[in-house]
Design a protein around this motif. Structure first.
Motif, PDB file in Angstrom:
ATOM      1  N   TYR A   1      26.370 -20.465  26.255  1.00  0.00           N
ATOM      2  CA  TYR A   1      25.327 -21.487  26.320  1.00  0.00           C
ATOM      3  C   TYR A   1      25.333 -22.199  27.665  1.00  0.00           C
ATOM      4  N   ASN A   2      25.907 -21.565  28.686  1.00  0.00           N
ATOM      5  CA  ASN A   2      25.965 -22.169  30.018  1.00  0.00           C
ATOM      6  C   ASN A   2      24.573 -22.477  30.560  1.00  0.00           C
ATOM      7  N   ARG A   3      23.609 -21.633  30.220  1.00  0.00           N
ATOM      8  CA  ARG A   3      22.229 -21.885  30.662  1.00  0.00           C
ATOM      9  C   ARG A   3      21.704 -23.191  30.084  1.00  0.00           C
TER      10      ARG A   3
ATOM     11  N   LYS B   1      23.423 -26.081  31.967  1.00  0.00           N
ATOM     12  CA  LYS B   1      22.879 -26.219  33.319  1.00  0.00           C
ATOM     13  C   LYS B   1      21.510 -26.880  33.253  1.00  0.00           C
ATOM     14  N   LEU B   2      20.709 -26.490  32.267  1.00  0.00           N
ATOM     15  CA  LEU B   2      19.389 -27.089  32.092  1.00  0.00           C
ATOM     16  C   LEU B   2      19.502 -28.592  31.828  1.00  0.00           C
TER      17      LEU B   2
ATOM     18  N   CYS C   1      11.340 -24.872  26.002  1.00  0.00           N
ATOM     19  CA  CYS C   1      11.805 -23.653  26.653  1.00  0.00           C
ATOM     20  C   CYS C   1      11.935 -22.537  25.626  1.00  0.00           C
TER      21      CYS C   1
ATOM     22  N   ASP D   1      15.891 -17.391  25.831  1.00  0.00           N
ATOM     23  CA  ASP D   1      16.596 -16.853  26.991  1.00  0.00           C
ATOM     24  C   ASP D   1      16.847 -17.897  28.072  1.00  0.00           C
ATOM     25  N   ASP D   2      16.233 -19.071  27.946  1.00  0.00           N
ATOM     26  CA  ASP D   2      16.517 -20.170  28.872  1.00  0.00           C
ATOM     27  C   ASP D   2      17.816 -20.894  28.521  1.00  0.00           C
ATOM     28  N   ILE D   3      18.304 -20.706  27.275  1.00  0.00           N
ATOM     29  CA  ILE D   3      19.477 -21.466  26.836  1.00  0.00           C
ATOM     30  C   ILE D   3      20.650 -20.608  26.390  1.00  0.00           C
TER      31      ILE D   3
ATOM     32  N   GLU E   1      22.794 -16.798  26.556  1.00  0.00           N
ATOM     33  CA  GLU E   1      23.045 -15.545  27.262  1.00  0.00           C
ATOM     34  C   GLU E   1      24.051 -14.732  26.461  1.00  0.00           C
TER      35      GLU E   1
END
Length: 68
Positions: A5-7, A10-11, A56, A59-61, A63
Motif C-alpha cells: 500500500y506504499n502508493r 505516498k498519495l 482515485c 491501482d493508485d493505492i 500494488e
C-alpha cells in the motif's frame, strides 16, 4: 505475491494528510489502518472507501509485488 500500500501512503503524503486523519475521514477502523500499515489484505469495502475518499482507482493505492 504480496500486497503493498506504499502508493496509498505516498498519495497521502502528497495531499498532506496523516494516516489517522485520513482513516477518520474515510470511515476506516483502527484495525483496517493497522492492516494497511502492515501491507496485509483488507476488505473490498475498505478499498472502495479509500478510492471514493481520494477520488482515485485501485491501482493508485495498491500494488501487487511479485516474489523474486
Amino acid at each position: 505475491m504480496e500486497i503493498s500500500y506504499n502508493r496509498l501512503f505516498k498519495l497521502l503524503i502528497d495531499k498532506g494528510m496523516k494516516k489517522t486523519e485520513f482513516a477518520k475521514i474515510a470511515g476506516l477502523t483502527p484495525g483496517t489502518l493497522a492492516k494497511l500499515s502492515k501491507n496485509q489484505t483488507v476488505s473490498m469495502d475498505s478499498l472502495i472507501k479509500i478510492c471514493t475518499t481520494l477520488n482515485c482507482s485501485f491501482d493508485d493505492i495498491v500494488e501487487i509485488v511479485r516474489n523474486q
